[in-house]
Design an enzyme around this catalytic site. Structure first.
Site, PDB file in Angstrom:
ATOM      1  N   ASP A  20       0.803  -1.226   0.000  1.00 45.87           N
ATOM      2  CA  ASP A  20       0.000   0.000   0.000  1.00 45.87           C
ATOM      3  C   ASP A  20       0.836   1.275   0.000  1.00 45.87           C
ATOM      4  O   ASP A  20       0.407   2.307   0.504  1.00 45.87           O
ATOM      5  CB  ASP A  20      -0.904  -0.021   1.241  1.00 45.87           C
ATOM      6  CG  ASP A  20      -0.130  -0.358   2.513  1.00 45.87           C
ATOM      7  OD1 ASP A  20       1.103  -0.134   2.508  1.00 45.87           O
ATOM      8  OD2 ASP A  20      -0.732  -0.849   3.479  1.00 45.87           O
ATOM      9  N   GLU A  80      -0.416  -9.127  -1.166  1.00 47.66           N
ATOM     10  CA  GLU A  80      -0.898  -8.584   0.123  1.00 47.66           C
ATOM     11  C   GLU A  80      -2.109  -7.674  -0.122  1.00 47.66           C
ATOM     12  O   GLU A  80      -2.206  -6.552   0.381  1.00 47.66           O
ATOM     13  CB  GLU A  80       0.192  -7.825   0.887  1.00 47.66           C
ATOM     14  CG  GLU A  80      -0.112  -7.605   2.360  1.00 47.66           C
ATOM     15  CD  GLU A  80       0.928  -6.737   3.058  1.00 47.66           C
ATOM     16  OE1 GLU A  80       0.906  -5.519   2.902  1.00 47.66           O
ATOM     17  OE2 GLU A  80       1.777  -7.311   3.767  1.00 47.66           O
ATOM     18  N   HIS A  89       6.978   4.496  12.508  1.00 45.94           N
ATOM     19  CA  HIS A  89       7.169   5.433  11.384  1.00 45.94           C
ATOM     20  C   HIS A  89       5.874   5.984  10.807  1.00 45.94           C
ATOM     21  O   HIS A  89       5.901   6.750   9.839  1.00 45.94           O
ATOM     22  CB  HIS A  89       7.923   4.724  10.246  1.00 45.94           C
ATOM     23  CG  HIS A  89       7.140   3.621   9.625  1.00 45.94           C
ATOM     24  ND1 HIS A  89       6.181   3.852   8.654  1.00 45.94           N
ATOM     25  CD2 HIS A  89       7.122   2.289   9.841  1.00 45.94           C
ATOM     26  CE1 HIS A  89       5.638   2.693   8.296  1.00 45.94           C
ATOM     27  NE2 HIS A  89       6.183   1.727   9.005  1.00 45.94           N
ATOM     28  N   HIS A 120      13.800   4.761  12.396  1.00 44.93           N
ATOM     29  CA  HIS A 120      13.502   4.908  10.961  1.00 44.93           C
ATOM     30  C   HIS A 120      14.173   6.178  10.424  1.00 44.93           C
ATOM     31  O   HIS A 120      14.327   7.161  11.143  1.00 44.93           O
ATOM     32  CB  HIS A 120      11.979   5.006  10.822  1.00 44.93           C
ATOM     33  CG  HIS A 120      11.441   4.840   9.439  1.00 44.93           C
ATOM     34  ND1 HIS A 120      11.513   5.838   8.492  1.00 44.93           N
ATOM     35  CD2 HIS A 120      10.806   3.798   8.840  1.00 44.93           C
ATOM     36  CE1 HIS A 120      10.947   5.414   7.370  1.00 44.93           C
ATOM     37  NE2 HIS A 120      10.505   4.183   7.551  1.00 44.93           N
ATOM     38  N   ARG A 168       2.761   7.970   9.515  1.00 51.08           N
ATOM     39  CA  ARG A 168       2.483   9.403   9.352  1.00 51.08           C
ATOM     40  C   ARG A 168       1.435   9.904  10.335  1.00 51.08           C
ATOM     41  O   ARG A 168       1.507  11.021  10.811  1.00 51.08           O
ATOM     42  CB  ARG A 168       1.997   9.676   7.923  1.00 51.08           C
ATOM     43  CG  ARG A 168       3.121   9.928   6.953  1.00 51.08           C
ATOM     44  CD  ARG A 168       2.573  10.120   5.546  1.00 51.08           C
ATOM     45  NE  ARG A 168       3.568  10.732   4.688  1.00 51.08           N
ATOM     46  CZ  ARG A 168       4.673  10.145   4.270  1.00 51.08           C
ATOM     47  NH1 ARG A 168       4.943   8.925   4.652  1.00 51.08           N
ATOM     48  NH2 ARG A 168       5.517  10.777   3.476  1.00 51.08           N
ATOM     49  N   GLU A 209      -1.914   5.011   3.404  1.00 51.40           N
ATOM     50  CA  GLU A 209      -1.898   3.615   2.930  1.00 51.40           C
ATOM     51  C   GLU A 209      -3.285   3.031   2.684  1.00 51.40           C
ATOM     52  O   GLU A 209      -3.481   2.248   1.752  1.00 51.40           O
ATOM     53  CB  GLU A 209      -1.114   2.732   3.916  1.00 51.40           C
ATOM     54  CG  GLU A 209       0.389   2.983   3.932  1.00 51.40           C
ATOM     55  CD  GLU A 209       0.797   4.149   4.823  1.00 51.40           C
ATOM     56  OE1 GLU A 209      -0.074   4.757   5.488  1.00 51.40           O
ATOM     57  OE2 GLU A 209       2.003   4.470   4.858  1.00 51.40           O
TER      58      GLU A 209
HETATM   59  C1  UD1 Z   1       7.018   4.639   3.477  1.00 55.86           C
HETATM   60  C2  UD1 Z   1       5.598   4.286   3.016  1.00 55.86           C
HETATM   61  C3  UD1 Z   1       4.858   3.504   4.098  1.00 55.86           C
HETATM   62  C4  UD1 Z   1       5.676   2.320   4.562  1.00 55.86           C
HETATM   63  C5  UD1 Z   1       7.047   2.800   5.001  1.00 55.86           C
HETATM   64  C6  UD1 Z   1       7.918   1.638   5.404  1.00 55.86           C
HETATM   65  C7  UD1 Z   1       4.304   5.788   1.587  1.00 55.86           C
HETATM   66  C8  UD1 Z   1       3.523   7.036   1.486  1.00 55.86           C
HETATM   67  N1  UD1 Z   1       4.846   5.512   2.770  1.00 55.86           N
HETATM   68  O1  UD1 Z   1       6.907   5.578   4.533  1.00 55.86           O
HETATM   69  O2  UD1 Z   1       3.608   3.038   3.581  1.00 55.86           O
HETATM   70  O3  UD1 Z   1       4.991   1.693   5.634  1.00 55.86           O
HETATM   71  O4  UD1 Z   1       7.686   3.482   3.917  1.00 55.86           O
HETATM   72  O5  UD1 Z   1       9.042   2.060   6.118  1.00 55.86           O
HETATM   73  O6  UD1 Z   1       4.461   5.104   0.603  1.00 55.86           O
HETATM   74  N2  UD1 Z   1      14.387   8.230   4.165  1.00 55.86           N
HETATM   75  C9  UD1 Z   1      15.750   8.137   3.991  1.00 55.86           C
HETATM   76  N3  UD1 Z   1      16.284   6.937   3.611  1.00 55.86           N
HETATM   77  C10 UD1 Z   1      15.538   5.826   3.438  1.00 55.86           C
HETATM   78  C11 UD1 Z   1      14.154   5.908   3.646  1.00 55.86           C
HETATM   79  C12 UD1 Z   1      13.593   7.119   3.993  1.00 55.86           C
HETATM   80  O7  UD1 Z   1      16.470   9.116   4.144  1.00 55.86           O
HETATM   81  O8  UD1 Z   1      16.084   4.757   3.113  1.00 55.86           O
HETATM   82  C13 UD1 Z   1      13.789   9.533   4.548  1.00 55.86           C
HETATM   83  C14 UD1 Z   1      13.803  10.569   3.379  1.00 55.86           C
HETATM   84  O9  UD1 Z   1      13.997  11.846   3.922  1.00 55.86           O
HETATM   85  C15 UD1 Z   1      12.392  10.444   2.826  1.00 55.86           C
HETATM   86  C16 UD1 Z   1      11.598  10.212   4.096  1.00 55.86           C
HETATM   87  O10 UD1 Z   1      12.423   9.353   4.891  1.00 55.86           O
HETATM   88  O11 UD1 Z   1      11.981  11.599   2.125  1.00 55.86           O
HETATM   89  C17 UD1 Z   1      10.218   9.624   3.923  1.00 55.86           C
HETATM   90  O12 UD1 Z   1      10.240   8.478   3.089  1.00 55.86           O
HETATM   91  P1  UD1 Z   1       8.820   7.956   2.458  1.00 55.86           P
HETATM   92  O13 UD1 Z   1       9.065   6.713   1.695  1.00 55.86           O
HETATM   93  O14 UD1 Z   1       8.146   9.066   1.752  1.00 55.86           O
HETATM   94  O15 UD1 Z   1       7.923   7.679   3.728  1.00 55.86           O
HETATM   95  P2  UD1 Z   1       8.076   6.608   4.887  1.00 55.86           P
HETATM   96  O16 UD1 Z   1       7.615   7.274   6.127  1.00 55.86           O
HETATM   97  O17 UD1 Z   1       9.394   5.998   4.836  1.00 55.86           O
HETATM   98  N1  UDP Z   2      12.853  -4.151   9.698  1.00 58.15           N
HETATM   99  C1  UDP Z   2      14.220  -4.242   9.435  1.00 58.15           C
HETATM  100  N2  UDP Z   2      15.079  -3.436  10.141  1.00 58.15           N
HETATM  101  C2  UDP Z   2      14.645  -2.552  11.080  1.00 58.15           C
HETATM  102  C3  UDP Z   2      13.239  -2.461  11.322  1.00 58.15           C
HETATM  103  C4  UDP Z   2      12.382  -3.271  10.602  1.00 58.15           C
HETATM  104  O1  UDP Z   2      14.655  -5.039   8.601  1.00 58.15           O
HETATM  105  O2  UDP Z   2      15.485  -1.868  11.692  1.00 58.15           O
HETATM  106  C5  UDP Z   2      11.930  -5.000   8.906  1.00 58.15           C
HETATM  107  C6  UDP Z   2      10.901  -5.799   9.691  1.00 58.15           C
HETATM  108  O3  UDP Z   2      11.387  -7.072  10.023  1.00 58.15           O
HETATM  109  C7  UDP Z   2       9.711  -5.857   8.749  1.00 58.15           C
HETATM  110  C8  UDP Z   2       9.841  -4.600   7.902  1.00 58.15           C
HETATM  111  O4  UDP Z   2      11.164  -4.102   8.117  1.00 58.15           O
HETATM  112  O5  UDP Z   2       9.799  -6.970   7.856  1.00 58.15           O
HETATM  113  C9  UDP Z   2       8.826  -3.571   8.300  1.00 58.15           C
HETATM  114  O6  UDP Z   2       9.117  -2.344   7.697  1.00 58.15           O
HETATM  115  P1  UDP Z   2       8.479  -0.998   8.159  1.00 58.15           P
HETATM  116  O7  UDP Z   2       8.098  -1.086   9.594  1.00 58.15           O
HETATM  117  O8  UDP Z   2       9.410   0.084   7.736  1.00 58.15           O
HETATM  118  O9  UDP Z   2       7.193  -0.880   7.223  1.00 58.15           O
HETATM  119  P2  UDP Z   2       5.691  -1.433   7.335  1.00 58.15           P
HETATM  120  O10 UDP Z   2       5.739  -2.910   7.475  1.00 58.15           O
HETATM  121  O11 UDP Z   2       5.032  -0.752   8.497  1.00 58.15           O
HETATM  122  O12 UDP Z   2       5.073  -0.984   6.046  1.00 58.15           O
END
Ligand code: UD1
Ligand code: UDP
Length: 397
Positions: free
Chosen positions: A97, A119, A215, A248, A217, A133
Site C-alpha cells: 500500500d 498482500e 514510522h 527509521h 504518518r 496507505e
Molecule cells: C514509506 C511508506 C509507508 C511504509 C514505510 C515503510 C508511503 C507514502 N509511505 O513511509 O507506507 O509503511 O515506507 O518504512 O508510501 N528516508 C531516507 N532513507 C531511506 C528511507 C527514507 O532518508 O532509506 C527519509 C527521506 O527523507 C524520505 C523520508 O524518509 O523523504 C520519507 O520516506 P517515504 O518513503 O516518503 O515515507 P516513509 O515514512 O518511509
Molecule cells: N525491519 C528491518 N530493520 C529494522 C526495522 C524493521 O529489517 O530496523 C523489517 C521488519 O522485520 C519488517 C519490515 O522491516 O519486515 C517492516 O518495515 P516498516 O516497519 O518500515 O514498514 P511497514 O511494514 O510498516 O510498512
C-alpha cells in the site's frame, strides 16, 4: 518465449515481501522476473536487496529528503510510465500500500498491462488511518486484476469491496516466506549487531529487552512525542530492562526521537542509565535476531505485526486501528494507541505479570505458512498461459 513479469517496488517492507517471490520466479521455466525499483527508500531498500541478493534491472532513484506525497507521486508516475513504455512487461506485480505500489498500478493500467497485487485485501475502513496507505490499497484494488490475499479475513474484505471471488487467491503473506528463510540463516550464522553492547545479546534473563519501531504518518507530531515520553518513563521504572529502538530514517521520526530521548534533560538523565539504545535501522537478518531476543515488541509497523507472532513475541501496536486483526483476535497483539499512560501501563503489565505475558507469548502464525510465493507463482503461470483458475483450485491457506 518466457513471459516478462515486472516487479515494481520502492521501500523496505515491499522489498522484504517481494524478494523471496522474485528469487522463486527466477527458476520458473515460463516466467522471467524484471526488477524495477523506484528507490522511494534508498538506504533501507538497499539493505534488503543485499540480504536477498536481488540486483535491480532498473533503478529509478526517486528518493528525495523530506519528499512530499504529491512530489513523490508525480515523479513516480512519470518515471514508471517511461519504464513500462520501454520494457513492455506482460504483467506488473506490486505489493502492499505504498506510494510506489499505487503509482505502479496506475501506470500499468494506463499501459493496459495486467496488475497483480500481493498482500491485497487489508483494510481498516478508515480512509485516514493508516494515511495514506488505506487509500493507496483501495485504489490498487480497483486497478488490479489479480488479488493475492494473505488470509480469509482479507479475502472477505475484497468480496465486501465488490471484487469477484475468482480473482482472489488466498496465499498467506510472503513475509512469512521471508521470515522463515531469515530465521534459518540467523540460526546457521548469527549476525553481529555492532551498534549494541555485546552483553545485551547474550543475557536474556538478566536484561529483558523491549524492541521498538515506528514510522506511521498519523503518529507524526504529538503521537511520536507521546511514544518517546512513554519510553523515557518505562526506562526509568525498569532500569534493568533495555529498550532498543532502531530509528527509521524519516526526518519526521528522527527529530522528536533524538530531541526527546537524546538531547533533552530527560534524555541526558536516561543516557546515564544506559538502558535506551537509539540505533540506525538494522539490516533484515540482525533485525530478526533482535526480534527473537526481545521479550516484547512495541511498534506501529505492519510487517513487524505479522512477523512477531510467528516468533512468539507479544506485540503492542501503537495505533488506534489495524488492518491486521488476525493476531489481535489470537491474543498475541494488542492495540494500545499512543497515549503515554496506555503505553506505559501495557508494557509494565507484560514486564511484571508472568501470567499476562504467557497469555500473549504464543507462537502462532495467522499470516502464512512460508509457502505463499509458490502459490502466487502457480496462479500467475496458469493465468499467463490462458488457463482459467477455478476457485476450487486456489491455494487455500
Ligand atoms: C514509506 C511508506 C509507508 C511504509 C514505510 C515503510 C508511503 C507514502 N509511505 O513511509 O507506507 O509503511 O515506507 O518504512 O508510501 N528516508 C531516507 N532513507 C531511506 C528511507 C527514507 O532518508 O532509506 C527519509 C527521506 O527523507 C524520505 C523520508 O524518509 O523523504 C520519507 O520516506 P517515504 O518513503 O516518503 O515515507 P516513509 O515514512 O518511509
Ligand atoms: N525491519 C528491518 N530493520 C529494522 C526495522 C524493521 O529489517 O530496523 C523489517 C521488519 O522485520 C519488517 C519490515 O522491516 O519486515 C517492516 O518495515 P516498516 O516497519 O518500515 O514498514 P511497514 O511494514 O510498516 O510498512
Amino acid at each position: 518465449m518466457k513471459k516478462k513479469i515486472s516487479f515494481i517496488f520502492g521501500t523496505r517492507p515491499e522489498a522484504i515481501k517481494l524478494c523471496p517471490l522474485i528469487t522463486a520466479m527466477q527458476a520458473h521455466p515460463a516466467m522471467k522476473p524484471h526488477v524495477c525499483v523506484t528507490g522511494q527508500h534508498r538506504e533501507m531498500l538497499d539493505q534488503v536487496l543485499v540480504v536477498f541478493e536481488v540486483v535491480p534491472d532498473v533503478d529509478l532513484s526517486l528518493m528525495q529528503q523530506r519528499q512530499t506525497l504529491g512530489g513523490l507521486t508525480s515523479r513516480a508516475i512519470a518515471s514508471i510510465d517511461a519504464y513500462l513504455a520501454e520494457h513492455k512487461p506482460d504483467m506488473v506485480i506490486v505489493q502492499g500500500d505504498t506510494t510506489t505500489a499505487f503509482c505502479a498500478a496506475l501506470s500499468a493500467f494506463y499501459h493496459k498491462i495486467p496488475v497483480a497485487h500481493v498482500e491485497a485485501g487489508l483494510r481498516t475502513w478508515n480512509r485516514y488511518s493508516p494515511f495514506p496507505e488505506e487509500m493507496n490499497r483501495v485504489l490498487v484494488t480497483r486497478l488490479a486484476e489479480l488479488h493475492f490475499v494473505p488470509t480469509m479475513m482479507s479475502r472477505d474484505n475484497l468480496l465486501k469491496d465488490g471484487i469477484l471471488s475468482d480473482r482472489i487467491f488466498v496465499t498467506g503473506n510472503t513475509v512469512i516466506d521471508a521470515l522463515l528463510t531469515a530465521v534459518e540463516k540467523v540460526k546457521c550464522n548469527s549476525p553481529d549487531i555492532p551498534s549494541l553492547p555485546s552483553f545485551l545479546m547474550n543475557s536474556a534473563l538478566d536484561n529483558p529487552l523491549v524492541l521498538i519501531t515506528g514510522h506511521r504518518r498519523e503518529n507524526f507530531g504529538k503521537g511520536f512525542e507521546n511514544i518517546c515520553h512513554a519510553i523515557a518513563e518505562l526506562a526509568r521504572r525498569f532500569p534493568e530492562t533495555h529498550f532498543v529502538y532502531p530509528v527509521h530514517l524519516n526526518p519526521s521520526v528522527r527529530e522528536p526521537v533524538y530531541r526527546i530521548l537524546n538531547q533533552s534533560a530527560i534524555g541526558a538523565a536516561l543516557l546515564a542509565v544506559k538502558n535506551i539504545h537509539l540505533i540506525e535501522p538494522l539490516s533484515y537478518l540482525p533485525f530478526i535476531r533482535i526480534m527473537d531476543r526481545a521479550m516484547l515488541i512495541l511498534t506501529d509497523s505492519g510487517g513487524v505485526q505479522e512477523e512477531a507472532p510467528s516468533l512468539g513475541k507479544p506485540v503492542l501496536v501503537m495505533r488506534d486501528t489495524t488492518e491486521r486483526p488476525e493476531a489481535v483476535a489470537m491474543g498475541t497483539a494488542k492495540l494500545v494507541g499512543t497515549d503515554v499512560e496506555s503505553i506505559v501501563e501495557n508494557v509494565s503489565v507484560l514486564l511484571t505479570d508472568r501470567v499476562a505475558y504467557e497469555a500473549m507469548a504464543n507462537a502462532v502464525n495467522p499470516y502464512g505458512d512460508g509457502r505463499a510465493c509458490g502459490r502466487i507463482i502457480g496462479v500467475c503461470a496458469q493465468i499467463l498461459s490462458g488457463v482459467k483458475v477455478r476457485p476450487t483450485e486456489q491455494g487455500k491457506f
